[in-house]
Motif scaffolding. Structure first.
Motif, PDB file in Angstrom:
ATOM      1  N   VAL A   1      72.827 137.964  51.842  1.00 39.11           N
ATOM      2  CA  VAL A   1      73.750 136.508  51.716  1.00 39.11           C
ATOM      3  C   VAL A   1      72.649 135.440  51.895  1.00 39.11           C
ATOM      4  O   VAL A   1      72.580 134.648  51.121  1.00 39.11           O
ATOM      5  CB  VAL A   1      75.182 136.018  51.632  1.00 39.11           C
ATOM      6  N   LEU A   2      72.647 134.572  53.074  1.00 39.35           N
ATOM      7  CA  LEU A   2      71.557 134.133  53.911  1.00 39.35           C
ATOM      8  C   LEU A   2      70.329 133.768  52.965  1.00 39.35           C
ATOM      9  O   LEU A   2      69.613 132.980  53.139  1.00 39.35           O
ATOM     10  CB  LEU A   2      71.517 134.471  55.368  1.00 39.35           C
ATOM     11  N   TRP A   3      70.055 135.060  52.916  1.00 40.15           N
ATOM     12  CA  TRP A   3      68.231 135.774  52.194  1.00 40.15           C
ATOM     13  C   TRP A   3      68.444 134.810  51.230  1.00 40.15           C
ATOM     14  O   TRP A   3      67.643 134.281  50.213  1.00 40.15           O
ATOM     15  CB  TRP A   3      68.160 136.585  52.879  1.00 40.15           C
ATOM     16  N   HIS A   4      69.609 135.176  49.945  1.00 38.03           N
ATOM     17  CA  HIS A   4      69.422 135.438  49.052  1.00 38.03           C
ATOM     18  C   HIS A   4      69.689 133.774  48.226  1.00 38.03           C
ATOM     19  O   HIS A   4      68.929 132.958  47.401  1.00 38.03           O
ATOM     20  CB  HIS A   4      70.632 136.292  48.369  1.00 38.03           C
ATOM     21  N   LYS A   5      70.510 133.019  49.769  1.00 39.93           N
ATOM     22  CA  LYS A   5      70.152 131.380  49.631  1.00 39.93           C
ATOM     23  C   LYS A   5      68.889 131.195  49.808  1.00 39.93           C
ATOM     24  O   LYS A   5      68.799 129.813  48.758  1.00 39.93           O
ATOM     25  CB  LYS A   5      71.112 130.924  50.701  1.00 39.93           C
ATOM     26  N   SER A   6      68.604 131.323  50.467  1.00 38.18           N
ATOM     27  CA  SER A   6      66.511 130.742  51.064  1.00 38.18           C
ATOM     28  C   SER A   6      65.994 131.463  49.780  1.00 38.18           C
ATOM     29  O   SER A   6      65.293 130.172  49.155  1.00 38.18           O
ATOM     30  CB  SER A   6      66.506 130.511  52.060  1.00 38.18           C
TER      31      SER A   6
ATOM     32  N   ARG B   1      66.717 129.064  46.666  1.00 37.93           N
ATOM     33  CA  ARG B   1      66.059 127.797  47.003  1.00 37.93           C
ATOM     34  C   ARG B   1      66.197 127.234  47.817  1.00 37.93           C
ATOM     35  O   ARG B   1      66.623 125.850  47.462  1.00 37.93           O
ATOM     36  CB  ARG B   1      65.400 127.660  46.260  1.00 37.93           C
ATOM     37  N   GLN B   2      68.338 127.478  48.400  1.00 36.75           N
ATOM     38  CA  GLN B   2      68.643 126.146  49.661  1.00 36.75           C
ATOM     39  C   GLN B   2      67.701 126.814  50.332  1.00 36.75           C
ATOM     40  O   GLN B   2      66.894 126.871  51.020  1.00 36.75           O
ATOM     41  CB  GLN B   2      69.866 126.540  49.630  1.00 36.75           C
ATOM     42  N   VAL B   3      67.827 125.481  51.066  1.00 41.07           N
ATOM     43  CA  VAL B   3      67.528 124.645  52.295  1.00 41.07           C
ATOM     44  C   VAL B   3      68.045 124.912  53.679  1.00 41.07           C
ATOM     45  O   VAL B   3      69.231 124.560  53.297  1.00 41.07           O
ATOM     46  CB  VAL B   3      66.662 123.019  52.198  1.00 41.07           C
ATOM     47  N   LEU B   4      68.033 126.026  54.257  1.00 43.25           N
ATOM     48  CA  LEU B   4      69.131 126.387  55.235  1.00 43.25           C
ATOM     49  C   LEU B   4      68.927 125.334  55.893  1.00 43.25           C
ATOM     50  O   LEU B   4      68.215 125.412  57.145  1.00 43.25           O
ATOM     51  CB  LEU B   4      68.983 127.930  55.645  1.00 43.25           C
TER      52      LEU B   4
ATOM     53  N   GLU C   1      56.488 128.752  46.021  1.00 39.37           N
ATOM     54  CA  GLU C   1      55.963 127.720  46.597  1.00 39.37           C
ATOM     55  C   GLU C   1      54.757 126.999  44.784  1.00 39.37           C
ATOM     56  O   GLU C   1      54.332 125.898  44.919  1.00 39.37           O
ATOM     57  CB  GLU C   1      55.629 127.437  47.842  1.00 39.37           C
ATOM     58  N   ALA C   2      53.803 127.749  44.777  1.00 36.34           N
ATOM     59  CA  ALA C   2      53.324 127.300  44.009  1.00 36.34           C
ATOM     60  C   ALA C   2      53.020 127.506  42.430  1.00 36.34           C
ATOM     61  O   ALA C   2      52.727 126.787  41.655  1.00 36.34           O
ATOM     62  CB  ALA C   2      51.340 127.885  44.005  1.00 36.34           C
ATOM     63  N   GLY C   3      54.341 127.301  42.113  1.00 42.46           N
ATOM     64  CA  GLY C   3      54.704 127.770  40.667  1.00 42.46           C
ATOM     65  C   GLY C   3      54.673 128.373  39.552  1.00 42.46           C
ATOM     66  O   GLY C   3      54.757 128.311  39.019  1.00 42.46           O
ATOM     67  N   LEU C   4      54.123 129.975  40.384  1.00 43.86           N
ATOM     68  CA  LEU C   4      53.362 130.548  39.517  1.00 43.86           C
ATOM     69  C   LEU C   4      54.349 131.608  39.018  1.00 43.86           C
ATOM     70  O   LEU C   4      54.597 132.231  37.956  1.00 43.86           O
ATOM     71  CB  LEU C   4      52.285 131.514  40.629  1.00 43.86           C
ATOM     72  N   LEU C   5      55.367 131.751  39.679  1.00 43.80           N
ATOM     73  CA  LEU C   5      56.785 132.654  39.421  1.00 43.80           C
ATOM     74  C   LEU C   5      58.197 132.241  40.088  1.00 43.80           C
ATOM     75  O   LEU C   5      58.304 130.991  40.649  1.00 43.80           O
ATOM     76  CB  LEU C   5      56.860 134.159  39.925  1.00 43.80           C
TER      77      LEU C   5
END
Length: 586
Positions: free
Chosen positions: A563-568, A572-575, A163-167
């Motif tokens: 799969v759900l974890w990977h998407k989130s 970086r999908q909004v579930l 979220e901070a754009g570090l990685l």
């Protein structure tokens, strides 16, 4: 209980406030009661507060007259006792978390050795241009770090670095195999590349954006069994458990507990009743209209006998499909443990009444409550097998390539736990405490509760009580078919109605039933996701989603969660919506 984060640059230039603000925003759910920030000499610290003790003056960061500054997540249960070692006039708050700052000024990098509690702490020492991070010996509170061109960053949750754009999130293949075979990842490396855990009990010293020293406090005594009679052990449980529950109830806000009706939670409720002047708020979950045993009736009898305010909660098939995406989202450090589903729902309901929950995690580890412990303690233990010798996906025809590389870190933990004076049972217990406990049980408790702004406390993992229980003779932990024998005996004396020697049906969640009912539609959605096709055969994945076996159901659950974890967290999908809504989004 809070969210903390920080950044130390290599150049000594101050971190950008916008980076710290994004990191803080990502941790907001962990601390809805306040926020704080510090920037000085190339270091920035952020804090999100969940106010539990010292509601008026306990804001963080906390500054010492010397210039040292602290941010902390957790509770120091012996803070009242430790304050007596210092001049009270030098304290600027009444917070339990100010004590570590004064200990650091007096004892330096080894300050954490006197702390009794759960904690993840960051201290910046501007006089020595040093950042010091510490985590409690059982790893009850999480703490992560990463390094790069930006310098060194730390936080309560790994997702805050993204979220901070570090990685940019990228998974390790080894981590994926650990997760899918063990249901959690092991050791200091997380599932993400370049993100690491501060290990339980570890203190890191960081200078110029680099780790320069490490110290580690052991969670458990290094010696073996302490011989004692049954009567002596029962007397020690009387004193030790009451004292642990007493300090764990230190709070300026309402608290309650999770009651399963099992040995550990019943023992906690019994002591809470003894120490409380009002009915204890107790929460129990059940699974109606399924084949899973419902423990709520038994828990209700215990709650009634102890005068608890008992809240019974249904967890339905609709809850499973509706809540799983949210659970996957809060588990940035993934744990494919289905017990997190009811924990998440219980936490949301408890949050309406309390801000602190006592829970029985650690009882099985300290007093040998698992079947694998009984196998090791058996006189026929030459028949027993190494811990977790078979992975969740092994032997089902799912994997494109079968190997046992995922066992390496676990075998390393067993080797480290194998100290000369320990019995084989103690080695197994210590191995569980090194990885299974912090990276599965405690992690799911932390994320599930903190998602709702609730603090979780674990009296069985109090260092004083845990040390006592771990050193009990093996013959008092396991006797015949019973694990935790001495605690059962204690309960039989103090609360016969709890029937501690009755056959325990076990706590489980009927995820296999629910998945199988929709397996024909669900299987292809999971099987054809790229992260699954990389490691599994598509036709085999589709098959296990419809198979009627316990192992197939568990494997299907792990793959669905992944799969759900990977998407989130990677895509970086909004579930939004239920499981099928989220899986149908490309």
């Amino acid at each position: 209980m809070c969210g903390i984060g920080g950044l130390m640059t290599q150049s000594g230039s101050d971190p950008k406030p916008s980076v710290l603000e994004r990191m803080s925003y990502a941790l907001a759910h962990r601390g809805p009661d306040g926020l704080g920030q510090y920037i000085e000499q190339g270091v920035g610290l952020v804090h999100r507060r969940l106010a539990i003790i010292d509601l008026e003056t306990g804001q963080q960061p906390i500054l010492h007259p010397s210039g040292a500054v602290l941010v902390a997540n957790g509770e120091i249960y012996n803070y009242r006792e430790l304050i007596k070692e210092f001049d009270k006039d030098k304290f600027v708050t009444a917070s339990d978390c100010e004590v570590p700052l004064h200990l650091y000024e007096r004892d330096g990098e080894l300050y954490a050795k006197k702390l009794r509690g759960m904690y993840a702490i960051g201290i910046f020492d501007p006089n020595n241009r040093r950042l010091v991070l510490s985590r409690d010996p059982f790893g009850i509170k999480p703490l992560y770090f990463c390094q790069g061109a930006f310098g060194f960053a730390f936080a309560s949750e790994a997702q805050s670095f993204f979220e901070a754009g570090l990685l940019t999130p990228k998974v390790r293949r080894e981590g994926v195999m650990e997760l899918t075979q063990l249901q959690f990842t092991v050791g200091s490396e997380t599932i993400f590349e370049n993100i690491f855990r501060v290990l339980p009990g570890e203190t890191l010293v960081v200078e110029k954006g680099r780790v320069v020293r490490r110290h580690r406090l052991p969670a458990l005594p290094v010696g073996g069994e302490t011989q004692m009679s049954v009567e002596d052990a029962l007397a020690q449980i009387d004193v030790g458990l009451e004292e642990s529950v007493s300090v764990h109830q230190r709070s300026d806000v309402p608290f309650g507990m999770f009651l399963s009706g099992g040995i550990d939670s019943t023992a906690l409720l019994l002591q809470m009743k003894k120490l409380s002047d009002r009915p204890v708020k107790a929460y129990t979950v059940g699974f109606p209209e399924t084949s899973v045993p419902d423990e709520r009736e038994h828990a209700g009898r215990i709650a009634a006998a102890l005068g608890a305010d008992h809240v019974k909660v249904d967890f339905s098939e609709d809850d499973f499909w509706d809540l799983l995406p949210a659970v996957a989202h809060v588990m940035d450090d993934p744990v494919a443990d289905y017990a997190q589903l009811p924990t998440y729902k219980l936490a949301g309901i408890a949050a309406k009444d309390v801000k602190v929950i006592l829970s029985g995690e650690g009882g099985d580890e300290m007093l040998a409550g698992y079947g694998r412990h009984r196998a090791i303690a058996s006189p026929w233990r030459f028949w027993s097998r190494e811990l977790r010798r078979r992975g969740a996906l092994s032997g089902l025809g799912l994997l494109r390539r079968e190997n046992r590389d995922w066992q390496k870190a676990m075998l390393s933990a067993t080797k480290e736990a194998s100290l000369p004076k320990r019995s084989p049972l103690q080695v197994a217990q210590a191995t569980d405490c090194a990885d299974w406990l912090p990276h599965d049980l405690l992690l799911k408790l932390d994320r599930s509760l903190m998602a709702h702004g609730v603090e979780g406390r674990t009296p069985f993992l109090d260092p004083v009580l845990a040390s006592l229980f771990f050193q009990f003779p093996d013959r008092l932990k396991i006797r015949g078919k019973y694990g935790k024998w001495i605690l059962r005996k204690w309960l039989e004396i103090h609360l016969p109605l709890s029937q501690p020697f009755a056959r325990k049906r076990g706590f489980t969640v009927p995820v296999g039933e629910w998945i199988r009912r929709k397996g024909k539609h669900l299987g292809p959605l999971v099987a054809n996701h790229p992260t699954i096709t990389e490691i599994c055969r598509v036709d085999a994945v589709e098959r296990i989603f419809q198979e009627n076996s316990r192992r197939a159901g568990f494997a299907a659950w792990i793959l669905l969660f992944f799969v759900l974890w990977h998407k989130s967290h990677v895509e970086r999908q909004v579930l939004e919506g239920n499981v099928f809504d989220c899986l149908n989004v490309t």
